[in-house]
Design an enzyme around this catalytic site. Structure first.
Site, short mmCIF file in Angstrom:
data_model
loop_
_atom_site.label_atom_id
_atom_site.label_comp_id
_atom_site.label_asym_id
_atom_site.label_seq_id
_atom_site.Cartn_x
_atom_site.Cartn_y
_atom_site.Cartn_z
N THR A 106 0.87 -1.17 0.00
CA THR A 106 0.00 0.00 0.00
C THR A 106 0.91 1.22 0.00
O THR A 106 1.64 1.47 0.95
CB THR A 106 -0.92 0.01 1.23
OG1 THR A 106 -1.76 -1.15 1.18
CG2 THR A 106 -1.79 1.26 1.23
N LYS A 181 -7.13 1.44 -2.95
CA LYS A 181 -6.75 1.02 -1.61
C LYS A 181 -6.94 2.16 -0.61
O LYS A 181 -7.29 1.93 0.55
CB LYS A 181 -5.29 0.54 -1.58
CG LYS A 181 -4.81 0.01 -0.23
CD LYS A 181 -5.64 -1.19 0.25
CE LYS A 181 -5.25 -1.64 1.65
NZ LYS A 181 -3.93 -2.28 1.71
N LYS A 249 0.63 4.86 8.32
CA LYS A 249 1.26 5.22 7.04
C LYS A 249 0.21 5.33 5.95
O LYS A 249 0.19 6.28 5.16
CB LYS A 249 2.32 4.19 6.68
CG LYS A 249 2.94 4.34 5.31
CD LYS A 249 2.28 3.44 4.25
CE LYS A 249 2.46 1.97 4.57
NZ LYS A 249 1.91 1.10 3.50
#
Length: 300
Positions: A106, A181, A249
């Site tokens: 990701t 995502k 993150k």
């Protein structure tokens, strides 16, 4: 070496970079399907199980790239992706023309677009294909795979994706997988607040949270997080299926991308604020369900 029934050796060699909580299971499925697997990871000990099962260790990214037809990466941060793909010793300088590089980390949509552009200039096919489903989805080969890139490359790699996942969709051009995502992580972020608060409310009301879950997980409140992470919260099982530090993150990337599009995301920002505080309380290596621990700190 364990192989699935009907196993036959595939011609292509797959290079795999990153054998963490999810990557290890994903790589094992590829071996079980008959692919020769080359492995590199910064900490060799994390690859020992795969090496014992027949994977080939490569001492560097460059060595792996030169001996692989398909290269899959799933690492921690965009900075890790950059170090793997770019530079004299990176994938793009050492991969064979005609090979495929697939980043399943990701990461940043802009970075995915940059990788695709530079790969194309070298005759290399690139896809961004982040996944969802956590450790359970990886173990069961039931991951959701969100791909970005050209249709021809996606179709060529789809048989590989089908070994690791079940819900596999090409979302658009390079970067589209990463943008999708981000949508996934935005939905999960606010949802995790709801799951946590629902469990704590049940406890405060004198209810059995496990019994409450039996009622609400199949109704309008139902979600993957409620059904899969809710029970872990109740048991006090905070082992990582997906690390808090990596979720932070992801939320940071999503907030930055949203700001570039001038899109307000107050729910996402609140979730990140709470997870940041959990991280500061040494919860970064816990699973995302450990948000319950921070709520308990607030209630103390």
């Amino acid at each position: 070496m364990h192989r699935r029934r009907g196993y036959r050796m595939k011609r292509e060699k797959i290079g795999f970079v990153g054998t963490g909580v999810m990557g290890k299971s994903m790589a094992r499925h590829l071996m079980d399907a008959g692919y020769t697997l080359n492995v590199f990871t910064r900490t060799k000990e994390k690859a020992v199980e795969l090496l014992d099962q027949g994977a080939n260790w490569k001492d560097s990214i460059a060595a792996l790239a030169k001996d692989s037809d398909i290269i899959i990466t799933i690492v921690g941060y965009p900075s890790d992706v950059e170090s793997i793909y770019f530079g004299e010793h990176g994938l793009l300088e050492n991969a064979k023309p005609g090979s495929y590089v697939i980043d399943m980390t990701t990461s940043s949509p802009l970075l995915a677009q940059d990788i695709h552009k530079q790969a194309k200039e070298k005759g290399i096919h690139a896809l961004d294909a982040p996944v969802s489903g956590g450790d359970v989805g990886a173990q069961k080969a039931a991951l959701t795979i969100m791909a970005g890139g050209d249709t021809e490359s996606f179709q060529a790699i789809q048989p590989v994706f089908e070994i690791m996942g079940q819900n596999i969709v090409l979302q658009g051009e390079a970067g589209a997988g990463q943008h999708t995502k981000m949508c996934n992580q935005i939905a999960i972020a606010s949802g995790m607040l709801g799951v946590t608060e629902a469990i704590l409310y049940a406890e405060k009301a004198g209810l059995d949270p496990e019994t409450v879950l039996k009622s609400i997980e199949f109704g309008a409140a139902g979600s993957w997080s409620l059904s899969n992470l809710g029970p872990r919260m109740i048991r006090g099982d905070f082992a990582p299926g997906f690390y808090v530090k990596h979720f932070i993150k992801d939320m940071k990337i999503a907030i930055e991308s949203a700001e570039q599009m001038e899109l307000p995301v107050p729910g996402l920002k609140l979730a990140k604020e709470l997870y940041d505080k959990l991280n500061e309380a040494e919860g970064g290596n816990d699973g995302t369900q450990a948000l319950l621990k921070y709520y308990r700190i607030m209630m103390a």
